[in-house]
Design an enzyme around this catalytic site. Structure first.
Site, mmCIF file in Angstrom:
data_model
loop_
_atom_site.group_PDB
_atom_site.id
_atom_site.type_symbol
_atom_site.label_atom_id
_atom_site.label_comp_id
_atom_site.label_asym_id
_atom_site.label_seq_id
_atom_site.Cartn_x
_atom_site.Cartn_y
_atom_site.Cartn_z
ATOM 1 N N LYS A 52 0.735 -1.447 0.007
ATOM 2 C CA LYS A 52 -0.085 0.100 0.009
ATOM 3 C C LYS A 52 0.850 1.317 0.014
ATOM 4 C CE LYS A 52 -3.906 -2.233 2.163
ATOM 5 N NZ LYS A 52 -4.489 -2.712 3.465
ATOM 6 N N GLN A 96 -5.264 -1.588 9.485
ATOM 7 C CA GLN A 96 -5.233 -2.931 8.806
ATOM 8 C C GLN A 96 -5.718 -3.956 9.868
ATOM 9 O OE1 GLN A 96 -3.744 -3.330 5.514
ATOM 10 N NE2 GLN A 96 -4.361 -5.579 6.098
ATOM 11 N N ASP A 119 -11.611 2.821 3.640
ATOM 12 C CA ASP A 119 -11.823 1.326 3.684
ATOM 13 C C ASP A 119 -13.507 1.029 3.296
ATOM 14 O OD1 ASP A 119 -10.028 -0.789 3.418
ATOM 15 O OD2 ASP A 119 -9.868 -0.716 5.762
#
Ligand code: NAD
Length: 281
Positions: A52, A96, A119
């Site tokens: 990422k 995460q 997200d």
């Protein structure tokens, strides 16, 4: 059969995003910023976060990774999220997953201000998506959606079957297809006759986690099949779709690896840029 090249599509999307970031920089004199919180030392999470960060740098985003040990207190993480929520240089925040057991995942998701929730997991964004309002959309289904649209720009009236009803994949995928005027069936572990459902579909999206579940004789000729699954087996990584069998029938199919996976990170970057743009209005 069209082999849907997710690597190529993701590279094209990153190139578009790089240009967009350059334009935003000249217009606002600043660039969108993505902050990732990584807790613990799980190898897959570390690899994802590294990828990422690399991709974020590649398109010119400001990127930061905050690392905590497994033993970090929930309170410390929540306080850090509050700090990032009010930091103007941070456009997007991602924690995460998975988290250590002593940290409440839902609390963490809800602590992120919806406007920085890259997200798309915050209940506010979930609600916005299902109401057809603008929102952050979970990265993997967004990637699937963009791949499907490349093959078939007009999805109106198509029959779509989504296999799996997770908050991460199946449910948001259903909403995206519904928004495109598909007739959507969402199937899951209690569905009575999955093969019969799949045989009705012009579009199948499989997000289950069972190696090669979707077989060749489950798929109508000319269906578009998107395989989200990533399953480790003795024969290496395979998807939720039996690639060899389904490739004989389908009009288009994503490979695993090299299909949906690369699009997921590119869509995270897109979400970060979209959050930044909304914050500048
Ligand atoms: P999950 O375990 O949260 O959900 C699986 C879903 O499949 C559930 O809704 C369940 O009802 C359904 N299911 C289980 N058995 C079934 C059966 N026999 N028939 C029909 N439905 C069944 O999984 P998830 O988080 O959505 O992930 C699914 C897969 O996608 C996994 O292999 C995961 O590794 C992969 N994944 C890939 C990416 C990517 O970037 N490509 C991202 C996230 C997840």
């Amino acid at each position: 059969m069209i082999l849907i090249d997710g690597k190529k599509a993701a590279a094209e999307l990153r190139a578009e995003l790089r240009e967009e970031v350059a334009e935003l920089k000249s217009k606002h004199n600043k660039v969108p910023g993505l902050t990732v919180i990584l807790i613990g030392d799980l190898t897959p999470s570390q690899i994802y976060v590294r990828n990422k960060e690399k991709s974020a740098n590649e398109v010119g985003l400001k990127s930061e990774v905050i690392k905590y040990p497994d033993s970090v207190e929930e309170k410390t993480v929540l306080e850090k999220i509050q700090e990032l929520n009010s930091d103007e240089t941070v456009s997007g925040i991602l924690v995460q997953l998975p988290l250590p057991k002593h940290i409440d995942k839902q609390k963490v998701i809800e602590a992120i201000v919806p406007s920085k929730d890259v997200d798309g997991f915050h209940p506010m964004n979930v609600g916005n998506l299902s109401s057809g309002y603008e929102s952050s959309i979970p990265c993997t289904p967004l990637g699937c959606y963009l791949l499907i649209k490349k093959i078939e720009p007009n999805l109106s009236g198509k029959k779509a079957v989504v296999v799996g009803r997770s908050n991460l994949n199946g449910k948001p995928m259903t909403q995206l297809l519904l928004k495109e005027n598909c007739t959507v069936t969402i199937t899951h572990s209690k569905t009575k006759d999955l093969k019969a459902e799949c045989l009705e579909a012009d579009i199948i999206v499989a997000a289950v986690g069972i190696p090669e579940l979707v077989r060749g004789d489950w798929v109508k000729k000319d269906a578009i099949v998107i395989d989200v699954g990533i399953n480790k087996t003795d024969n290496g990584i395979v998807g939720d779709v039996h690639f060899d069998e389904v490739s004989k029938n389908a009009k288009a199919l994503t490979p695993v690896p090299g299909g949906v996976g690369p699009m997921t990170i590119a869509c995270l970057l897109k979400n970060t840029i979209d959050c930044f743009k909304r914050s500048q209005i």
